[in-house]
Design an enzyme around this catalytic site. Structure first.
Site, mmCIF file in Angstrom:
data_model
loop_
_atom_site.group_PDB
_atom_site.id
_atom_site.type_symbol
_atom_site.label_atom_id
_atom_site.label_comp_id
_atom_site.label_asym_id
_atom_site.label_seq_id
_atom_site.Cartn_x
_atom_site.Cartn_y
_atom_site.Cartn_z
ATOM 1 N N LYS A 95 0.839 -1.193 0.000
ATOM 2 C CA LYS A 95 0.000 0.000 0.000
ATOM 3 C C LYS A 95 0.881 1.253 0.000
ATOM 4 O O LYS A 95 2.081 1.207 0.282
ATOM 5 C CB LYS A 95 -0.909 0.007 1.227
ATOM 6 C CG LYS A 95 -2.022 -1.034 1.192
ATOM 7 C CD LYS A 95 -3.142 -0.625 0.250
ATOM 8 C CE LYS A 95 -4.365 -1.507 0.400
ATOM 9 N NZ LYS A 95 -5.480 -1.055 -0.452
ATOM 10 N N THR A 96 0.268 2.409 -0.247
ATOM 11 C CA THR A 96 1.006 3.643 -0.501
ATOM 12 C C THR A 96 1.745 4.165 0.725
ATOM 13 O O THR A 96 2.970 4.350 0.693
ATOM 14 C CB THR A 96 0.042 4.711 -1.040
ATOM 15 O OG1 THR A 96 -0.475 4.270 -2.293
ATOM 16 C CG2 THR A 96 0.749 6.047 -1.229
ATOM 17 N N PHE A 97 1.035 4.463 1.792
ATOM 18 C CA PHE A 97 1.682 5.070 2.947
ATOM 19 C C PHE A 97 2.705 4.141 3.604
ATOM 20 O O PHE A 97 3.819 4.571 3.933
ATOM 21 C CB PHE A 97 0.630 5.547 3.948
ATOM 22 C CG PHE A 97 0.187 6.967 3.731
ATOM 23 C CD1 PHE A 97 0.008 7.479 2.457
ATOM 24 C CD2 PHE A 97 -0.056 7.813 4.800
ATOM 25 C CE1 PHE A 97 -0.411 8.785 2.245
ATOM 26 C CE2 PHE A 97 -0.468 9.130 4.610
ATOM 27 C CZ PHE A 97 -0.647 9.614 3.332
#
Length: 434
Positions: A90-92
């Site tokens: 995922k991004t974060f």
């Protein structure tokens, strides 16, 4: 067919031009042969700047679509790889891993959405993430650099707007005490186009030496947006890839115009897989909704048991399911390095690549692409390119984990090796001449 052949010839010519100009940028001016008119006026090149660029959601195989002459030239002039993200992809979590050298289970950013036993009345989301409380478990490299008197500037990097190490007041205006930020930083705003972001970085580097940053981050979101909206296989996503390559070309040209030697490290946080409403697993068909509350769905589902219903929930979740595997957090496979952090919910269900979870059966089409799957899945691989005066042109490297990027950045900035990190600079030592 004639127009196809003509387009291919133009693309090839553009690629040759990009290779020449991009490679020239990466060589410090004082290494070249001066023109006759310059012999009497030698110039001293400024010290190299390190720029960390994130192109969110950029799969390495996007470089094979024939629309990325600038990125391909940088790869040819340095090193590249299909990088393995950390879990969850995922991004974060992965942006924080890249700048801390710690996996999500240790850096504290375990998902894009989180709860914490110490803050039961709060929820962390990508839109509500300014409180240092959520980030303070792992020091990002711009803080390490600032402590070493290396000036830094961040153009949109998750967490870079946070006064790291500080404490946020509960009452408005929620001032933060004792925190450290980059010397210059811009809060993320999706409407600011890529060219404007690049121009902001170039403006920072036009400053006099005393206020010019030596470490810069730059972030682009458009590839991830296109991949979600249209799917990674869509021509629309290829158009977005071509557009971001032109933006990278603008960055390269701007740096060349400044005569600024640069070590560029270009990464992605994760890849992207094609998804469809037809490949959705409704969690209310897996377990009785009366036995759980569901915190997050998508490529994985995160659940909490209703008190007293743990046995019933486990009986339903932990048996075999088509396209889905569920675990108690303590039983998540060790290769994911995930589940020890208290922010990970007690029950975790991971969908097969290309499948999604949802609370109930969806009634309309959603995203055509998604990420968050097994981080070793080929579709989750992430872009990595490094090019510059400190990088030998060794070409493609074997796949490595993204926890190794922070140690590379430390080398490029002259910082000491980090202590107790999850990665090291082993994949890059030959390219660094170590």
């Amino acid at each position: 067919m004639r127009w196809i052949a003509r387009a291919a010839m133009l693309a090839f010519a553009a690629a040759l031009t990009a290779c020449a100009t991009t490679s020239d940028l990466m060589v410090p001016p004082d290494r070249g042969v001066p023109a006759a008119s310059d012999v009497s006026q030698p110039t001293i090149a400024p010290p190299p700047v390190t720029i960390l660029v994130s192109i969110d959601g950029f799969r390495p195989d996007y470089l094979d679509r024939g629309v990325t002459p600038n990125l391909n030239a940088l790869a040819a002039a340095g090193i590249s790889a299909a990088m393995r993200p950390s879990f969850p992809s995922k991004t974060f979590p992965n942006h924080w891993t890249i700048v801390t050298g710690l996996r999500p289970d240790r850096n504290g950013i375990v998902s894009n959405n989180m709860q914490d036993v110490g803050r039961p009345d709060q929820k962390f989301t990508m839109e509500n993430s300014k409180d240092p409380y959520w980030w303070n478990a792992a020091e990002p490299i711009w803080v390490t650099a600032e402590k070493a008197n290396i000036r830094t500037a961040t153009m949109f990097w998750p967490g870079s707007n946070v006064a790291w190490g500080g404490t946020m007041a509960k009452d408005w205006p929620n001032d933060v005490s004792n925190g450290v930020r980059p010397e210059d930083w811009w809060p993320f705003d999706i409407v600011i186009p890529g060219d404007q972001r690049v121009d902001g970085v170039i403006d920072w580097l036009r400053r006099p030496a005393g206020t010019r940053p030596r470490f810069v981050t730059l972030y682009f979101d458009t590839i991830d947006t296109a991949g979600h909206t249209f799917g990674p296989s869509s021509p629309k996503t290829t158009e977005a890839v071509a557009a971001i390559d032109r933006t990278i070309g603008r960055l390269v040209a701007g740096l060349r115009g400044l005569g600024q030697p640069v070590n560029l490290v270009i990464v992605a946080d994760h890849g992207m897989a094609d998804t469809s409403r037809e490949r959705t697993i409704a969690m209310d068909k897996i377990a009785d909704p009366g036995d759980y509350t569901i915190f997050e769905t998508g490529t994985f589902a995160a659940l909490y048991a209703v008190p007293g219903h743990e046995a019933a929930l486990e009986k339903a979740l932990l048996k075999p399911h088509d396209h889905l595997q569920c675990w108690k957090k303590s039983d998540i496979p060790a290769r994911f390095h995930y589940g020890a952090n208290p922010r990970v919910p007690p029950y975790f269900c991971l969908a097969q690549v290309g499948w999604l979870t949802a609370k109930t059966t969806p009634t309309k089409e959603g995203d055509r692409g998604n990420h968050g799957y097994d981080n070793d899945a080929p579709d989750m691989r992430a872009l990595f390119i490094a090019s510059g005066p400190a990088i030998r042109p060794l070409g493609k490297l074997a796949t490595f984990d993204n926890v190794d990027v922070a140690p590379l950045l430390r080398d490029l900035l002259g910082l000491p090796a980090g202590q107790n990190l999850d990665g090291d600079d082993a994949p890059f030592r030959a390219a660094l001449g170590k």
